[in-house]
Scaffold this active site. Structure first.
Site, short mmCIF file in Angstrom:
data_model
loop_
_atom_site.label_atom_id
_atom_site.label_comp_id
_atom_site.label_asym_id
_atom_site.label_seq_id
_atom_site.Cartn_x
_atom_site.Cartn_y
_atom_site.Cartn_z
N ARG A 1 57.66 62.34 27.12
CA ARG A 1 56.59 62.32 28.11
C ARG A 1 56.58 63.68 28.82
O ARG A 1 57.59 64.38 28.88
CB ARG A 1 56.81 61.21 29.15
CG ARG A 1 56.83 59.80 28.58
CD ARG A 1 57.08 58.79 29.70
NE ARG A 1 57.04 57.42 29.23
CZ ARG A 1 58.13 56.72 28.87
NH1 ARG A 1 59.33 57.29 28.95
NH2 ARG A 1 58.02 55.47 28.46
N LYS B 1 61.20 56.55 32.46
CA LYS B 1 60.66 55.74 33.55
C LYS B 1 61.74 54.82 34.12
O LYS B 1 62.55 54.27 33.38
CB LYS B 1 59.49 54.90 33.04
CG LYS B 1 58.23 55.72 32.76
CD LYS B 1 57.07 54.82 32.42
CE LYS B 1 55.77 55.61 32.23
NZ LYS B 1 54.63 54.74 31.92
N HIS C 1 50.40 63.80 26.21
CA HIS C 1 50.45 62.41 25.78
C HIS C 1 49.85 62.24 24.37
O HIS C 1 50.31 61.40 23.61
CB HIS C 1 49.73 61.51 26.78
CG HIS C 1 50.37 60.18 26.94
ND1 HIS C 1 51.67 60.02 27.40
CD2 HIS C 1 49.93 58.92 26.69
CE1 HIS C 1 51.98 58.74 27.43
NE2 HIS C 1 50.95 58.05 27.01
N ARG D 1 52.55 63.09 22.06
CA ARG D 1 53.51 61.97 22.02
C ARG D 1 52.98 60.88 21.09
O ARG D 1 53.71 60.30 20.30
CB ARG D 1 53.73 61.45 23.43
CG ARG D 1 54.62 60.20 23.55
CD ARG D 1 54.87 59.94 25.03
NE ARG D 1 55.25 58.58 25.34
CZ ARG D 1 56.51 58.13 25.33
NH1 ARG D 1 57.49 58.95 24.98
NH2 ARG D 1 56.78 56.89 25.65
N HIS E 1 60.17 52.72 25.41
CA HIS E 1 59.35 51.60 25.86
C HIS E 1 60.24 50.41 26.22
O HIS E 1 61.09 50.01 25.42
CB HIS E 1 58.37 51.16 24.75
CG HIS E 1 57.27 52.14 24.53
ND1 HIS E 1 56.52 52.17 23.37
CD2 HIS E 1 56.76 53.13 25.31
CE1 HIS E 1 55.63 53.14 23.45
NE2 HIS E 1 55.75 53.72 24.62
N TYR F 1 50.68 51.13 18.22
CA TYR F 1 50.61 52.08 17.10
C TYR F 1 50.37 51.38 15.76
O TYR F 1 49.94 52.02 14.81
CB TYR F 1 51.88 52.93 17.05
CG TYR F 1 52.00 53.80 18.27
CD1 TYR F 1 51.20 54.92 18.44
CD2 TYR F 1 52.88 53.46 19.29
CE1 TYR F 1 51.28 55.69 19.58
CE2 TYR F 1 52.97 54.23 20.44
CZ TYR F 1 52.17 55.34 20.58
OH TYR F 1 52.24 56.09 21.71
#
Length: 295
Positions: free
Chosen positions: A143, A167, A235, A238, A261, A270
């Site tokens: 990210r 995150k 992004h 990514r 994730h 995806y």
């Protein structure tokens, strides 16, 4: 901001490890709600229901985000005993479809890399830094915030891995390609040391390169590579990393780990992007498909 909402944000930071960007987004949404309704720890349910009209012109995704922030706050307020009721049921609940990520083709990525390599061949520090940033975005799927915030100590020496803080303060190990390692080696040799900075990509003030500046650098590079700058961002690169790995046969669980994730459902987006590979997989692996070829 009321004392209750401030306490809620402090809880998010201390107990859930919410990132600075997440806290800033919650703060904006809660501030906006308090401007419209007053103290959220005391506002009646009927007033909460009026937010549907206040938010009528907003995009469904924006309404969903604001409603989520309020739901979490109201749940916290009930747990703390500040409210005897939870008025979350009065909040709007818009239906929204998760948009498919923009897909950058192999040719476009190749054009970006070739242009960045050509410019880095001049030996200019800004061009070498640009190549290192690009290689890390596409080669490791980082990210933007993760990349610009990398400390200098994160540069791999022997092991082809790098520790990234994602995150919620969650750390994960991400592989670094040979190309990226070479680009990082070139960059660290030219990286300025004055003023002193602990970051791999420092700014002139000693902090790290900003996310905004990273966006600008990529769009400027895209223009020089004869690509549409509107279709290029950290992004998007990514997404290209994830999509191209999936095309190459990567396992979805492995991809989830690489991307950081928390929920596999986020990674599953995806599978929609790579529809051609899924069709090929069914045609080649399904028992009836094999039976048809045998017959």
């Amino acid at each position: 901001m009321s004392a209750a909402t401030q306490a809620f944000l402090e809880m998010l930071a201390a107990e859930r490890g919410a990132a600075a960007n997440t806290l800033a987004a919650y703060r904006r949404d809660l501030d906006g709600a308090e401007d419209a309704l007053g103290d959220l720890a005391k506002v009646p349910r009927a007033a909460v229901a009026r937010l549907a009209g206040e938010w009528a012109t907003l995009a469904p995704s924006t309404v969903a985000r604001k409603a989520s922030a309020l739901r979490q706050f109201f749940g916290f307020a009930v747990d703390e005993g500040w409210r005897g009721d939870d008025p979350s049921g009065a909040l709007p609940n818009p239906r929204q479809r998760r948009p498919l990520p923009k897909v950058l083709g192999h040719d476009a990525v190749r054009a970006l890399l070739e242009r960045a390599e050509l410019e880095a061949a001049t030996g200019k520090s800004a061009a070498v830094r640009q190549l290192a940033l690009l290689e890390m975005l596409y080669g490791s799927g980082l990210r933007a915030t993760e990349l610009v915030g990398l400390p200098l100590s994160a540069v791999p020496r022997d092991a082809p891995l790098i520790t990234v803080t994602g995150k919620g303060g969650q750390a994960r190990m991400v592989p670094v390609s040979e190309r990226a390692r070479e680009a990082l080696t070139r960059w660290t040799a030219l990286r300025p040391s004055d003023p002193p900075s602990k970051f791999l990509f420092p700014s002139r003030g000693g902090k790290h390169l900003s996310r905004v500046r990273l966006f600008q650098l990529l769009k400027e590079l895209a223009a020089r590579a004869d690509l549409d700058p509107a279709g290029i961002s950290p992004h998007v690169l990514r997404h290209a990393f994830a999509t191209h790995l999936l095309e190459g046969g990567a396992d979805l669980r492995v991809l989830q780990t690489l991307l950081g994730h928390a929920d596999i459902s986020t990674t599953q987006i995806y599978t929609h992007v790579d529809a051609a590979r899924l069709v090929e997989l069914v045609n080649s692996r399904h028992p009836l498909a094999r039976r048809g070829r045998t017959d």
